[in-house]
Scaffold this active site. Structure first.
Site, PDB file in Angstrom:
ATOM      1  N   GLU A  49      28.808  39.470  43.990  1.00 53.63           N
ATOM      2  CA  GLU A  49      28.579  38.461  42.946  1.00 53.63           C
ATOM      3  C   GLU A  49      29.939  38.160  42.352  1.00 53.63           C
ATOM      4  OE1 GLU A  49      25.806  37.023  42.837  1.00 53.63           O
ATOM      5  OE2 GLU A  49      24.711  38.469  44.060  1.00 53.63           O
ATOM      6  N   CYS A  89      30.767  36.035  33.477  1.00 53.38           N
ATOM      7  CA  CYS A  89      30.822  35.194  34.677  1.00 53.38           C
ATOM      8  C   CYS A  89      30.015  33.928  34.442  1.00 53.38           C
ATOM      9  CB  CYS A  89      30.285  35.962  35.857  1.00 53.38           C
ATOM     10  SG  CYS A  89      28.719  36.734  35.494  1.00 53.38           S
TER      11      CYS A  89
HETATM   12  P1  NAD Z   1      38.414  41.645  39.736  1.00 52.45           P
HETATM   13  O1  NAD Z   1      38.040  40.914  40.977  1.00 52.45           O
HETATM   14  O2  NAD Z   1      39.804  41.558  39.265  1.00 52.45           O
HETATM   15  O3  NAD Z   1      38.103  43.210  39.929  1.00 52.45           O
HETATM   16  C1  NAD Z   1      36.866  43.699  40.380  1.00 52.45           C
HETATM   17  C2  NAD Z   1      37.090  45.081  40.980  1.00 52.45           C
HETATM   18  O4  NAD Z   1      37.819  44.948  42.198  1.00 52.45           O
HETATM   19  C3  NAD Z   1      37.904  46.004  40.076  1.00 52.45           C
HETATM   20  O5  NAD Z   1      37.388  47.313  40.181  1.00 52.45           O
HETATM   21  C4  NAD Z   1      39.294  45.907  40.672  1.00 52.45           C
HETATM   22  O6  NAD Z   1      40.085  47.030  40.410  1.00 52.45           O
HETATM   23  C5  NAD Z   1      38.986  45.775  42.136  1.00 52.45           C
HETATM   24  N1  NAD Z   1      40.040  45.144  42.934  1.00 52.45           N
HETATM   25  C6  NAD Z   1      40.918  44.189  42.554  1.00 52.45           C
HETATM   26  N2  NAD Z   1      41.698  43.839  43.582  1.00 52.45           N
HETATM   27  C7  NAD Z   1      41.320  44.589  44.644  1.00 52.45           C
HETATM   28  C8  NAD Z   1      41.736  44.685  46.004  1.00 52.45           C
HETATM   29  N3  NAD Z   1      42.705  43.930  46.489  1.00 52.45           N
HETATM   30  N4  NAD Z   1      41.094  45.561  46.807  1.00 52.45           N
HETATM   31  C9  NAD Z   1      40.083  46.307  46.346  1.00 52.45           C
HETATM   32  N5  NAD Z   1      39.649  46.265  45.065  1.00 52.45           N
HETATM   33  C10 NAD Z   1      40.246  45.415  44.231  1.00 52.45           C
HETATM   34  O7  NAD Z   1      37.394  41.172  38.605  1.00 52.45           O
HETATM   35  P2  NAD Z   1      37.366  41.542  37.051  1.00 52.45           P
HETATM   36  O8  NAD Z   1      38.539  40.897  36.388  1.00 52.45           O
HETATM   37  O9  NAD Z   1      37.130  42.980  36.827  1.00 52.45           O
HETATM   38  O10 NAD Z   1      36.037  40.767  36.615  1.00 52.45           O
HETATM   39  C11 NAD Z   1      36.019  39.399  36.358  1.00 52.45           C
HETATM   40  C12 NAD Z   1      35.533  38.622  37.559  1.00 52.45           C
HETATM   41  O11 NAD Z   1      34.233  39.075  37.923  1.00 52.45           O
HETATM   42  C13 NAD Z   1      35.367  37.141  37.243  1.00 52.45           C
HETATM   43  O12 NAD Z   1      35.790  36.378  38.343  1.00 52.45           O
HETATM   44  C14 NAD Z   1      33.867  36.994  37.022  1.00 52.45           C
HETATM   45  O13 NAD Z   1      33.371  35.699  37.236  1.00 52.45           O
HETATM   46  C15 NAD Z   1      33.321  37.988  38.004  1.00 52.45           C
HETATM   47  N6  NAD Z   1      31.977  38.431  37.631  1.00 52.45           N
HETATM   48  C16 NAD Z   1      30.927  37.925  38.333  1.00 52.45           C
HETATM   49  C17 NAD Z   1      29.641  38.288  38.006  1.00 52.45           C
HETATM   50  C18 NAD Z   1      28.452  37.734  38.762  1.00 52.45           C
HETATM   51  O14 NAD Z   1      27.354  38.243  38.601  1.00 52.45           O
HETATM   52  N7  NAD Z   1      28.638  36.706  39.568  1.00 52.45           N
HETATM   53  C19 NAD Z   1      29.424  39.196  36.964  1.00 52.45           C
HETATM   54  C20 NAD Z   1      30.515  39.713  36.288  1.00 52.45           C
HETATM   55  C21 NAD Z   1      31.798  39.327  36.634  1.00 52.45           C
END
Ligand code: NAD
Length: 554
Positions: free
Chosen positions: A306, A340
């Site tokens: 998501e 989100c």
């Molecule tokens: P993010 O993508 O920066 O991080 C998510 C997770 O992935 C974290 O644990 C991070 O450490 C990890 N990560 C980052 N880069 C990585 C890589 N290269 N390899 C492996 N893991 C990696 O997201 P965030 O800033 O924590 O959250 C915000 C984002 O999440 C926004 O884009 C938001 O829209 C989305 N979001 C979506 C929903 C939904 O239901 N669609 C819900 C909540 C948040």
């Protein structure tokens, strides 16, 4: 042998078809001034803020693992104050977590469903009671949510995930095929053959818990990497699971960089599923990594992600201005726009724009911003310096653009905390940068359209962004609602009529988006749980044929 016999006999005692308690949404506590619940929560917040620095370990197979590399944890609204540290792990820790998960798998996968259900039902009750303040306070303190935002996430939504998923689990298990005469067909719902990787975002404590709990409930074992800006509430989640009776090794929490986690996990033959919530770019990178390693895996991994959004609000010329303004002020700015689902682009017709603008200015102008400890603050800080700088860059871009104007807010200050004023931009260009890209902060961009162009505007809404998570239409005209619902069919996985596009409730509005916003497996719904099982069909024939000749050969 005697021991084994006893074990089998004990297992066989559970020979009834149990019903689980009917799930109900956890009521949201109001935290009125002078209420006991408010007093108690603020006390907990203060003591967590002022206690001796906490040292948060990794949780691997029931062991607390610490390393020499510690990283500080601070409240986003007061970043010089150190709450404690977490331990940064390396590749070997992820590998150990995978090993411990796989060692725990056999026993966990064979644990009868009612035992698994009981653990998560117990977790729900512990959270509704003795863990509520702790979970909420950790979320307020280190993710900078106000009391209400913490309550609807860390308490209510997480409780709802546990309760409703238990009910949905039994619904899945009850789904059985037809049987022709002389035959008995059965469906068995095996956990995936391997381990599941839960990779979670900072913004919802409940999502972090659910991304681990949903597959675990279905009998899977998990390696979990929380976001580095959510580790404090992640620790409380691990405490909660432990107290609820979750066996060691079923959920293993590692605090490592995403790259390190990916390196260990995506190269492992037993990697069986990814449960991800986070940004679209990260998800696409992970998908490529999995694809590049596909020959290594025993099974095709289940991939649930998501991701981002560029969520819209469309007002029809018949819409009531105060309703449009409120959908925007709440929908765009609660939790600093870091949902989100937050409204980040709006389409308002000329005829109601002056009134909408006036009310929006009044409402946003009355917001107070600061620490969640002062409960009169509606707005708190954004999560970290990276996010602060990113949002500021977008605001600076708007300031310098010729086709946009900032009409509310626009100031940022990170001296004490990462504070960004709720900002409203008006643009004359429907494809303006901030109408298209996800910012993930308190910035709303509005495009004012000619009142006669409603239908054309819907086409613009549909094609402007790569995302399709949430969106809403506000209108008093039923034909306009019908038209928007049809034309925006694929523009949002969660579509709202006369409401703001945020605040989905488990069991009521299954949540998720399509296009660039994710695989749309609807968190907290049976659709999601069914991704964590692999069905086995069992056909049993009672009178087995003994001659190959069919009658037609006669
Ligand atoms: P993010 O993508 O920066 O991080 C998510 C997770 O992935 C974290 O644990 C991070 O450490 C990890 N990560 C980052 N880069 C990585 C890589 N290269 N390899 C492996 N893991 C990696 O997201 P965030 O800033 O924590 O959250 C915000 C984002 O999440 C926004 O884009 C938001 O829209 C989305 N979001 C979506 C929903 C939904 O239901 N669609 C819900 C909540 C948040």
């Amino acid at each position: 042998e005697a021991l084994f016999f006893n074990f089998v006999k004990k297992k066989d005692m559970s020979n009834a078809f149990f019903n689980v308690p009917v799930a109900q949404n956890e009521p949201i506590k109001p935290y009125d001034p002078k209420s006991n619940e408010r007093e108690s929560l603020l006390q907990t917040y203060k003591s967590m803020k002022n206690q001796d620095p906490i040292d948060i370990p990794m949780y691997i197979g029931g062991e607390e693992v610490r390393t020499a590399t510690k990283k500080p944890i601070s409240p986003p609204h007061n970043h010089k104050h150190i709450i404690g540290h977490y331990n940064v792990g390396e590749l070997e820790h992820v590998e150990l977590a995978i090993h411990k998960a796989l060692s725990a798998r056999k026993k966990w996968a064979q644990t009868p469903w009612q035992e698994r259900a009981a653990i998560f039902l117990k977790a729900a009750e512990l959270l509704a009671g003795p863990y509520r303040d702790k979970m909420n306070a950790a979320t307020m303190l280190c993710q900078s949510k106000n009391v209400f935002q913490a309550e609807i996430d860390a308490a209510c939504e997480m409780i709802d995930f546990f309760r409703f998923n238990v009910q949905y689990m039994t619904k899945i298990y009850k789904e059985q095929p037809e049987s022709a005469p002389g035959v008995w067909n059965r469906l068995e719902y095996r956990p995936l053959e391997g381990f599941v990787f839960a990779l979670t975002p900072f913004n919802f404590t409940s999502i972090a818990a659910n991304l681990c709990a949903a597959p675990a409930m279905m009998g899977n074992v998990i390696v979990w990497k929380p976001s580095q800006t959510q580790v404090y509430s992640a620790k409380v989640i691990m405490d909660l699971f432990k107290e609820a009776g979750l066996p060691d090794g079923v959920i293993n929490m590692v605090t490592v960089s995403g790259r390190v986690a990916g390196e260990a996990i995506f190269n492992h033959s037993d990697f069986a599923g990814l449960h991800f919530t986070g940004s679209t770019d990260v998800f696409r990178t992970l998908w490529k990594d999995m694809a590049n390693n596909i020959e290594k895996y025993k099974s095709y991994p289940r991939v649930v992600g998501e991701t981002g959004g560029k969520d819209f609000v469309v007002a029809h010329p018949s819409a009531i201005p105060s309703q449009v303004a409120t959908a925007l002020s709440r929908g765009s700015f609660e939790f600093q726009g870091q949902k989100c689902s937050a409204a980040s682009r709006a389409y308002v017709p000329e005829n109601i724009w002056p009134e909408v603008k006036k009310i929006l200015k009044e409402q946003v102008g009355s917001f107070k911003m600061g620490s969640p400890e002062d409960t009169t603050n509606f707005i708190n800080a954004v999560i970290d310096s990276k996010s602060f700088n990113n949002i500021k860059e977008y605001i600076d871009y708007c300031k310098s653009a010729s086709d946009a104007e900032i009409i509310i807010g626009g100031n940022c200050n990170d001296e004490i905390g990462y504070f960004v004023e709720p900002t409203v931009v008006v643009t004359t260009n429907p494809s303006f940068k901030t109408m298209v890209e996800e910012i993930f902060g308190p910035v709303l961009t509005i495009y004012v359209y000619a009142s006669t162009d409603f239908e054309e505007t819907l086409d613009i809404v549909d094609r402007t962004s790569q995302y399709a998570l949430t969106g809403s239409i506000l209108s008093q005209d039923r034909y306009a609602i019908q038209l928007a619902t049809q034309k925006l069919e694929n523009a949002a996985g969660n579509f709202y009529i006369n409401d703001k596009p945020t605040g989905a409730v488990v069991g009521q509005q299954p949540f998720g988006g399509a296009r660039g916003s994710g695989t749309n497996d609807k968190a907290g719904a049976p659709m999601n749980l069914s991704r964590w099982v692999s069905a086995r069909t069992i056909k049993e024939t009672f009178v087995t044929p003994q001659d190959y000749k069919y009658p037609f050969l006669g």
